[in-house]
Design a protein around this motif. Structure first.
Motif, mmCIF file in Angstrom:
data_model
loop_
_atom_site.group_PDB
_atom_site.id
_atom_site.type_symbol
_atom_site.label_atom_id
_atom_site.label_comp_id
_atom_site.label_asym_id
_atom_site.label_seq_id
_atom_site.Cartn_x
_atom_site.Cartn_y
_atom_site.Cartn_z
ATOM 1 N N SER A 20 0.858 -1.176 0.056
ATOM 2 C CA SER A 20 0.167 0.102 -0.037
ATOM 3 C C SER A 20 0.917 1.246 -0.019
ATOM 4 O O SER A 20 1.923 1.035 0.038
ATOM 5 C CB SER A 20 -0.922 0.079 1.323
ATOM 6 N N GLY A 21 0.287 2.497 0.052
ATOM 7 C CA GLY A 21 1.007 3.674 0.216
ATOM 8 C C GLY A 21 1.029 4.524 -1.054
ATOM 9 O O GLY A 21 1.448 5.711 -1.305
ATOM 10 N N GLY A 22 0.631 3.914 -2.312
ATOM 11 C CA GLY A 22 0.651 4.867 -3.478
ATOM 12 C C GLY A 22 1.705 4.647 -4.282
ATOM 13 O O GLY A 22 3.100 4.431 -3.604
ATOM 14 N N ILE A 23 1.874 4.843 -5.512
ATOM 15 C CA ILE A 23 3.009 4.806 -6.260
ATOM 16 C C ILE A 23 3.011 6.014 -7.320
ATOM 17 O O ILE A 23 1.884 6.372 -7.672
ATOM 18 C CB ILE A 23 2.958 3.475 -7.438
ATOM 19 N N LEU A 24 4.177 6.586 -7.417
ATOM 20 C CA LEU A 24 4.494 7.838 -8.096
ATOM 21 C C LEU A 24 4.996 7.275 -9.319
ATOM 22 O O LEU A 24 5.901 6.292 -9.502
ATOM 23 C CB LEU A 24 5.406 8.701 -7.614
ATOM 24 N N MET A 25 4.389 7.632 -10.741
ATOM 25 C CA MET A 25 4.851 6.921 -11.765
ATOM 26 C C MET A 25 4.839 7.933 -12.978
ATOM 27 O O MET A 25 4.063 9.105 -13.091
ATOM 28 C CB MET A 25 3.725 6.054 -12.162
ATOM 29 N N ASP A 26 5.767 8.032 -13.952
ATOM 30 C CA ASP A 26 5.947 8.882 -14.913
ATOM 31 C C ASP A 26 4.610 8.619 -15.949
ATOM 32 O O ASP A 26 4.047 7.353 -16.045
ATOM 33 C CB ASP A 26 6.877 8.898 -15.923
ATOM 34 N N GLU A 27 4.310 9.411 -16.697
ATOM 35 C CA GLU A 27 3.141 9.318 -17.667
ATOM 36 C C GLU A 27 3.468 8.935 -19.107
ATOM 37 O O GLU A 27 2.784 9.239 -19.976
ATOM 38 C CB GLU A 27 2.265 10.445 -17.754
ATOM 39 N N ASN A 30 3.013 3.765 -18.831
ATOM 40 C CA ASN A 30 1.557 3.483 -18.821
ATOM 41 C C ASN A 30 1.228 1.809 -19.576
ATOM 42 O O ASN A 30 0.620 1.143 -18.978
ATOM 43 C CB ASN A 30 0.779 4.212 -19.827
ATOM 44 N N ALA A 31 2.513 1.381 -20.117
ATOM 45 C CA ALA A 31 2.442 -0.003 -20.880
ATOM 46 C C ALA A 31 2.542 -1.055 -19.807
ATOM 47 O O ALA A 31 2.124 -2.099 -20.013
ATOM 48 C CB ALA A 31 3.375 -0.094 -21.902
ATOM 49 N N VAL A 32 3.203 -0.778 -18.656
ATOM 50 C CA VAL A 32 3.289 -1.521 -17.476
ATOM 51 C C VAL A 32 2.279 -1.671 -16.440
ATOM 52 O O VAL A 32 2.073 -2.646 -15.659
ATOM 53 C CB VAL A 32 4.691 -1.585 -16.825
ATOM 54 N N LEU A 33 1.220 -0.671 -16.725
ATOM 55 C CA LEU A 33 -0.136 -0.817 -15.475
ATOM 56 C C LEU A 33 -0.734 -2.190 -15.588
ATOM 57 O O LEU A 33 -0.979 -2.536 -14.432
ATOM 58 C CB LEU A 33 -0.999 0.177 -16.079
ATOM 59 N N PRO A 34 -0.929 -2.851 -16.945
ATOM 60 C CA PRO A 34 -1.586 -4.179 -16.558
ATOM 61 C C PRO A 34 -0.721 -5.317 -16.015
ATOM 62 O O PRO A 34 -1.329 -6.109 -15.164
ATOM 63 C CB PRO A 34 -1.693 -4.511 -18.151
ATOM 64 N N VAL A 35 0.595 -5.103 -16.265
ATOM 65 C CA VAL A 35 1.394 -5.824 -15.360
ATOM 66 C C VAL A 35 1.585 -5.617 -13.860
ATOM 67 O O VAL A 35 1.457 -6.702 -12.937
ATOM 68 C CB VAL A 35 3.017 -6.008 -16.009
ATOM 69 N N LEU A 36 1.457 -4.495 -13.401
ATOM 70 C CA LEU A 36 1.482 -3.944 -11.939
ATOM 71 C C LEU A 36 0.193 -4.724 -11.323
ATOM 72 O O LEU A 36 0.326 -5.260 -10.189
ATOM 73 C CB LEU A 36 1.386 -2.706 -11.900
ATOM 74 N N GLY A 37 -0.927 -4.573 -11.996
ATOM 75 C CA GLY A 37 -1.981 -5.217 -11.357
ATOM 76 C C GLY A 37 -2.512 -4.549 -9.846
ATOM 77 O O GLY A 37 -3.185 -5.003 -9.072
ATOM 78 N N ILE A 38 -2.137 -3.199 -10.093
ATOM 79 C CA ILE A 38 -2.397 -2.369 -8.860
ATOM 80 C C ILE A 38 -3.471 -1.475 -9.111
ATOM 81 O O ILE A 38 -3.714 -0.948 -10.269
ATOM 82 C CB ILE A 38 -1.088 -1.594 -8.497
#
Length: 92
Positions: free
Chosen positions: A53-60, A65-73
């Motif tokens: 938990s805690g949130g993730i800072l991510m570039d846009e 964005n391509a790894v968002l499905p892999v993250l599953g968060i």
């Protein structure tokens, strides 16, 4: 004329099929993209397994964005500049 065009198409397809990843631009671009995101995908898999938990800072970027499905968060726990008013507090 039609026979010559058909023969040219056959020759072209045989040439393409000899090395499709190098001779078809869309396949070459896909391979390059997959090769260049190996580390990003590995990091996303690691984060998926270890994130609590805690949130993730991510570039846009597209790569981010391509790894968002892999993250599953859940997306509500991922912050980037597109998050609007939530980005600045998350950055602090």
């Amino acid at each position: 004329l039609i026979g010559a065009l058909l023969a040219a198409l056959v020759v072209q397809n045989v040439w393409w099929s000899a090395d499709p990843a190098a001779r078809l631009a869309v396949l070459a671009e896909g391979k390059m993209s997959a090769d260049s995101t190996t580390n990003s995908t590995a990091a996303a898999r690691w984060l998926h397994e270890h994130y609590q938990s805690g949130g993730i800072l991510m570039d846009e970027s597209a790569r981010g964005n391509a790894v968002l499905p892999v993250l599953g968060i859940p997306l509500k726990e991922i912050f980037n500049r597109a998050s609007g008013d939530y980005f600045a507090p998350a950055l602090r």
